[in-house]
Design an enzyme around this catalytic site. Structure first.
Site, PDB file in Angstrom:
ATOM      1  N   TYR A  81      36.538  29.417  43.852  1.00  0.00           N
ATOM      2  CA  TYR A  81      35.157  29.310  43.378  1.00  0.00           C
ATOM      3  C   TYR A  81      35.044  29.942  41.994  1.00  0.00           C
ATOM      4  O   TYR A  81      35.355  31.118  41.822  1.00  0.00           O
ATOM      5  CB  TYR A  81      34.193  30.016  44.336  1.00  0.00           C
ATOM      6  CG  TYR A  81      32.757  29.768  43.927  1.00  0.00           C
ATOM      7  CD1 TYR A  81      32.053  28.688  44.432  1.00  0.00           C
ATOM      8  CD2 TYR A  81      32.115  30.583  42.990  1.00  0.00           C
ATOM      9  CE1 TYR A  81      30.758  28.418  44.033  1.00  0.00           C
ATOM     10  CE2 TYR A  81      30.818  30.318  42.580  1.00  0.00           C
ATOM     11  CZ  TYR A  81      30.147  29.239  43.104  1.00  0.00           C
ATOM     12  OH  TYR A  81      28.867  28.963  42.696  1.00  0.00           O
TER      13      TYR A  81
ATOM     14  N   GLN B 139      26.342  25.883  48.867  1.00  0.00           N
ATOM     15  CA  GLN B 139      26.744  24.538  49.311  1.00  0.00           C
ATOM     16  C   GLN B 139      28.211  24.258  48.984  1.00  0.00           C
ATOM     17  O   GLN B 139      28.898  23.566  49.753  1.00  0.00           O
ATOM     18  CB  GLN B 139      25.811  23.459  48.739  1.00  0.00           C
ATOM     19  CG  GLN B 139      25.724  23.380  47.225  1.00  0.00           C
ATOM     20  CD  GLN B 139      24.670  24.321  46.621  1.00  0.00           C
ATOM     21  OE1 GLN B 139      24.260  25.310  47.257  1.00  0.00           O
ATOM     22  NE2 GLN B 139      24.249  24.053  45.400  1.00  0.00           N
TER      23      GLN B 139
ATOM     24  N   ASN C 118      27.386  34.669  42.915  1.00  0.00           N
ATOM     25  CA  ASN C 118      26.117  35.396  43.014  1.00  0.00           C
ATOM     26  C   ASN C 118      25.831  35.748  44.478  1.00  0.00           C
ATOM     27  O   ASN C 118      26.664  35.535  45.355  1.00  0.00           O
ATOM     28  CB  ASN C 118      24.982  34.552  42.401  1.00  0.00           C
ATOM     29  CG  ASN C 118      24.788  33.235  43.160  1.00  0.00           C
ATOM     30  OD1 ASN C 118      25.244  33.060  44.288  1.00  0.00           O
ATOM     31  ND2 ASN C 118      24.103  32.297  42.527  1.00  0.00           N
TER      32      ASN C 118
ATOM     33  N   SER D 289      29.976  45.099  40.159  1.00  0.00           N
ATOM     34  CA  SER D 289      31.146  45.634  39.457  1.00  0.00           C
ATOM     35  C   SER D 289      30.890  47.072  39.013  1.00  0.00           C
ATOM     36  O   SER D 289      29.753  47.492  38.863  1.00  0.00           O
ATOM     37  CB  SER D 289      31.430  44.737  38.252  1.00  0.00           C
ATOM     38  OG  SER D 289      32.676  45.044  37.693  1.00  0.00           O
TER      39      SER D 289
ATOM     40  N   GLN E 148      31.574  47.844  30.886  1.00  0.00           N
ATOM     41  CA  GLN E 148      31.196  47.629  32.282  1.00  0.00           C
ATOM     42  C   GLN E 148      29.696  47.376  32.396  1.00  0.00           C
ATOM     43  O   GLN E 148      29.258  46.473  33.113  1.00  0.00           O
ATOM     44  CB  GLN E 148      31.598  48.844  33.123  1.00  0.00           C
ATOM     45  CG  GLN E 148      31.383  48.650  34.603  1.00  0.00           C
ATOM     46  CD  GLN E 148      32.174  47.461  35.108  1.00  0.00           C
ATOM     47  OE1 GLN E 148      33.355  47.312  34.818  1.00  0.00           O
ATOM     48  NE2 GLN E 148      31.522  46.574  35.838  1.00  0.00           N
TER      49      GLN E 148
ATOM     50  N   HIS F 234      28.010  43.892  32.084  1.00  0.00           N
ATOM     51  CA  HIS F 234      28.241  42.834  33.081  1.00  0.00           C
ATOM     52  C   HIS F 234      26.955  42.405  33.761  1.00  0.00           C
ATOM     53  O   HIS F 234      26.654  41.227  33.873  1.00  0.00           O
ATOM     54  CB  HIS F 234      29.225  43.309  34.159  1.00  0.00           C
ATOM     55  CG  HIS F 234      30.636  42.911  33.888  1.00  0.00           C
ATOM     56  ND1 HIS F 234      31.016  41.609  33.749  1.00  0.00           N
ATOM     57  CD2 HIS F 234      31.762  43.644  33.731  1.00  0.00           C
ATOM     58  CE1 HIS F 234      32.322  41.550  33.510  1.00  0.00           C
ATOM     59  NE2 HIS F 234      32.793  42.773  33.487  1.00  0.00           N
TER      60      HIS F 234
ATOM     61  N   GLU G 265      36.142  50.486  41.534  1.00  0.00           N
ATOM     62  CA  GLU G 265      36.844  49.228  41.264  1.00  0.00           C
ATOM     63  C   GLU G 265      37.796  49.417  40.077  1.00  0.00           C
ATOM     64  O   GLU G 265      38.973  49.091  40.151  1.00  0.00           O
ATOM     65  CB  GLU G 265      35.804  48.146  40.951  1.00  0.00           C
ATOM     66  CG  GLU G 265      36.408  46.791  40.637  1.00  0.00           C
ATOM     67  CD  GLU G 265      35.374  45.828  40.063  1.00  0.00           C
ATOM     68  OE1 GLU G 265      34.275  46.274  39.664  1.00  0.00           O
ATOM     69  OE2 GLU G 265      35.680  44.616  39.991  1.00  0.00           O
ATOM     70  N   HIS G 266      37.260  49.939  38.971  1.00  0.00           N
ATOM     71  CA  HIS G 266      38.063  50.229  37.783  1.00  0.00           C
ATOM     72  C   HIS G 266      38.054  51.736  37.547  1.00  0.00           C
ATOM     73  O   HIS G 266      36.998  52.357  37.614  1.00  0.00           O
ATOM     74  CB  HIS G 266      37.478  49.564  36.529  1.00  0.00           C
ATOM     75  CG  HIS G 266      37.313  48.085  36.643  1.00  0.00           C
ATOM     76  ND1 HIS G 266      36.110  47.506  36.979  1.00  0.00           N
ATOM     77  CD2 HIS G 266      38.187  47.064  36.455  1.00  0.00           C
ATOM     78  CE1 HIS G 266      36.244  46.180  36.994  1.00  0.00           C
ATOM     79  NE2 HIS G 266      37.498  45.883  36.694  1.00  0.00           N
TER      80      HIS G 266
ATOM     81  N   ASP H 122      40.795  42.837  32.404  1.00  0.00           N
ATOM     82  CA  ASP H 122      39.847  41.764  32.718  1.00  0.00           C
ATOM     83  C   ASP H 122      40.380  40.410  32.261  1.00  0.00           C
ATOM     84  O   ASP H 122      40.042  39.384  32.836  1.00  0.00           O
ATOM     85  CB  ASP H 122      38.497  42.014  32.029  1.00  0.00           C
ATOM     86  CG  ASP H 122      37.708  43.124  32.692  1.00  0.00           C
ATOM     87  OD1 ASP H 122      38.041  43.467  33.841  1.00  0.00           O
ATOM     88  OD2 ASP H 122      36.775  43.652  32.062  1.00  0.00           O
TER      89      ASP H 122
ATOM     90  N   GLU I 284      52.361  47.802  82.599  1.00  0.00           N
ATOM     91  CA  GLU I 284      51.103  47.138  82.254  1.00  0.00           C
ATOM     92  C   GLU I 284      50.694  46.097  83.304  1.00  0.00           C
ATOM     93  O   GLU I 284      49.733  45.353  83.098  1.00  0.00           O
ATOM     94  CB  GLU I 284      51.216  46.501  80.852  1.00  0.00           C
ATOM     95  CG  GLU I 284      51.422  47.545  79.763  1.00  0.00           C
ATOM     96  CD  GLU I 284      51.265  47.013  78.341  1.00  0.00           C
ATOM     97  OE1 GLU I 284      51.096  45.789  78.166  1.00  0.00           O
ATOM     98  OE2 GLU I 284      51.312  47.839  77.403  1.00  0.00           O
TER      99      GLU I 284
ATOM    100  N   HIS J  37      55.563  38.495  82.390  1.00  0.00           N
ATOM    101  CA  HIS J  37      56.258  39.023  81.218  1.00  0.00           C
ATOM    102  C   HIS J  37      57.615  39.580  81.639  1.00  0.00           C
ATOM    103  O   HIS J  37      58.627  39.373  80.975  1.00  0.00           O
ATOM    104  CB  HIS J  37      55.432  40.134  80.563  1.00  0.00           C
ATOM    105  CG  HIS J  37      54.308  39.640  79.709  1.00  0.00           C
ATOM    106  ND1 HIS J  37      53.240  38.956  80.221  1.00  0.00           N
ATOM    107  CD2 HIS J  37      54.095  39.717  78.367  1.00  0.00           C
ATOM    108  CE1 HIS J  37      52.409  38.640  79.232  1.00  0.00           C
ATOM    109  NE2 HIS J  37      52.908  39.090  78.096  1.00  0.00           N
TER     110      HIS J  37
END
Lengths: 442, 442
Positions: free
Chosen positions: B130, B192, B215, B241, B263, B266, B330-331, B364, B418, B423
């Site tokens: 995506y 979708q 998003n 982020s 940063q 963003h 994250e960073h 990045d 068990e 088995h």
């Protein structure tokens, strides 16, 4: 009446083929889902007290101290036979050997001169292990989640398992924990135990990731805490256990039937599929199933599982493998000539058992591979548990001034194309500073 | 007015500290969640026709053929400047180098004599990528998901991205796809598009795993299809982020400010944290932020992000790293003396940038590491994208008759503990057959 329903693969339509490889629908039980959400919420806010109430309600026992004492562990250990301890030790040893071999050396590489990139593997610090209760103890599950957690070096390992009616934990579980050196064991189970691990209570600290199988409530609770950003990560989505056996005319029908039954006895919802290139083999397996089934203590469970089993007649071992790859079985057993060559064509499966001397039960218990595996077709995208499941990787980059000189203009170009000024600026002001300090570019 | 709110770490209470490292609550938007569920359901049953309706509704454009033609790809490629193509090539090359180095050799080991266990890595066959649309194209994201999919050897790679108002895809995206050799590109976006990838439509075949950021609708759709056993796996849960910068007194305030801003630009929800051992550095960074901010085209976004930023004064670099490990950024950018030594103490982070010449923007875009990383504290349990994300591992075991003789009794022992007869039987009847055939045990 026949136990195995047989279908000739190439005589069925594409729609029928899809239906034949369909798992039974897992109805997301609306009722369970709502109740689990309520349990999670209540334990999140109520802590130990809520955990105590649910344990009373669902396990029918009042627990004062959730944590199992060292004395209880020792007592459990002392109750277990030496012979069983030996077998646990062998299994642990093999699991350690296989999972230790999975330790990754850090990767460090210069992608261009002056641009060094690294990937390092680091243990997840806090992990929770869920060991189901029920009619029989499951020390094998404890070993499968405990060994890689220890090999990975997770610094906090919390084990939760439902108490028995008398408030104790089964001695075999305590013995396995003791052999592994695990001390943080808590008497709670069900969705409430998952809640405790995901959110923490006074007695049970919050963990980062939860491992281990469970019933529908536990599974639903794991999915819900994984969905919640304040919850915890989980190992794998779960469905009923399953096996697909590929057998050619040379296979031992006795072994094939035994392998199918060792899956069928797990659960009435277990899936059992035989794919064979030989009608005689199908008949011989049917015969063996009839004979062997009657001698099993869990035959009623196995019978139900077999009632939705299938036997698919394939034209060749190659077609059989195509069927298997489409189905993506949790366990795949290869009872064929040259099984190792055939194994090279596996695309989707959890764990593969090669040849006549490799029954699924060796992987379930002691060969060294992990038995927590992707079911329900998840093997198309998921791996079974391995050392990696208890670690995460972190990337690093270190550029020299010369490296930044080299790559910087490209970064600026790309940042400009994406309309991100400040990204571009972070590079260009560094490059400017290099020129300003030295008078000339590097 | 100051942009950075400062706090002296050791003068704040534990409760305050927890609050300071808290991410903003991601309200699970009930409204989005219900609408996304509806979209998924409708596309699942309605296929292309439903996809067309939603594209008309949300992207304001009528799409006849979702698939981008080869001519369109070529036209897009021809529209892109040679200079930008060069930069894309450099980035792709570095990404290939770093991700190719991650290819794992199969592991094969004898855990005990006659018991051979293997772990092999296999590509996930069908993956969906995506790529978000929006004001600017994101070729970097396409490279970050496309390169490892290709290196892994995924046999079907489907790329979805929302069409522009005129029904076309941005030329830079088509150029990056073309440089990668990706041909299956579809004009659809939003929830979708995730539905199409997860369930398949007439035009877009179903995939096993979906990658890439989006998003709130895309994120919610990914979580919902991951929760659905008939859906698809996803790469990572996502949140806003974020960056954490550790700076000592020796750092360049100019660089630190530039990194914080790259940063902050963003998204208004981006998180920006400075941890410094020096009050002077905090002041100097504040000063630089004020200066640099005004020159940015996205300053309004950055200003909002900075308004919930924090500067934490630590007593030592070690304490600063403890703060960072608790936050799990994250960073993480290390503007300190001996940054490489400090980097060795990172426990929780997505990607780490070591020293003054390693701005976040190189990672990045072009250093070779992946920029799809765990946000929102997920770095405690999750890795960023890597080659592994596009593969799964399969375990294999092959026992010789001698191996089964050796391990069999232990498997029987554990199976008996068990309560799983079948088995046990799968082992014991094989052992019996060995004795019966030869007269003596092996």
């Amino acid at each position: 009446m026949k136990l195995l329903k047989c279908f000739v693969w190439s005589q069925t339509s594409e729609t029928e083929q899809t239906a034949l490889l369909q798992r039974p629908t897992m109805e997301s039980n609306k009722n369970i889902s709502v109740q689990v959400a309520e349990i999670l919420k209540t334990v999140k806010s109520g802590g130990d007290s809520a955990l105590r109430d649910y344990t009373q309600k669902y396990d029918n026992v009042k627990i004062e101290n959730f944590k199992v004492s060292e004395d209880e562990i020792t007592a459990g250990y002392n109750k277990t036979s030496e012979s069983l301890k030996d077998s646990l030790r062998v299994a642990i040893q093999n699991l350690q050997t296989f999972h230790q071999a999975q330790i990754q050396t850090p990767l460090k590489i210069e992608t261009m001169p002056g641009v060094v990139c690294e990937k390092r593997t680091v243990a997840i610090e806090k992990v929770g292990l869920y060991i189901p209760g029920g009619t029989a103890p499951l020390p094998s599950t404890l070993m499968m989640v405990g060994v890689p957690a220890l090999v990975a070096g997770c610094s906090e390992i919390r084990l939760v398992t439902p108490p028995q009616k008398d408030g104790s934990i089964h001695p075999v579980i305590l013995t396995a924990a003791s052999l592994l050196g695990l001390k943080n064991i808590y008497k709670c189970g069900g969705a409430q135990a998952i809640a405790a691990l995901a959110y923490g209570t006074e007695s049970i600290p919050k963990v980062n990731k939860i491992f281990g199988p469970g019933n529908a409530w536990v599974t639903e609770a794991k999915m819900q805490v994984a969905y919640d950003p304040t919850g915890a990560a989980i190992d794998l989505p779960a469905g009923p256990s399953e096996v697909l056996v590929i057998a050619d005319a040379m296979a031992s029908a006795e072994f094939v039937a035994a392998d199918l039954l060792s899956q069928a006895e797990h659960d009435t919802a277990s899936q059992v599929i035989l794919v064979t290139t030989s009608q005689q083999m199908a008949d011989a397996v049917e015969d063996q199933l009839q004979r062997q089934l009657e001698t099993l203590s869990r035959r009623d469970i196995a019978k139900v599982a077999l009632s939705s089993s299938r036997c698919l007649l394939a034209e060749s071992v190659q077609q059989a493998m195509e069927i298997s790859n489409a189905y993506a079985p949790e366990h795949l057993i290869l009872h064929v000539e040259n099984p190792y060559t055939v194994a090279n064509t596996v695309k989707n499966a959890g764990s593969v058992f090669i040849g006549p001397w490799s029954p699924e039960s060796v992987g379930d218990y002691a060969s060294g591979t992990n038995h927590v595996l992707p079911t329900y077709g998840y093997a198309r995208a998921f791996s079974g548990l391995s050392l990696e499941s208890f670690t995460k990787s972190i990337s690093f980059q270190e550029l020299s001034a010369a490296g930044l000189k080299r790559i910087g203009p490209h970064v600026s170009n790309l940042a400009a194309a994406e309309g991100l000024d400040a990204h571009e600026r972070a590079v260009s002001l560094r490059l400017a500073s290099l020129i300003n300090n030295n008078g000339t570019p590097l």
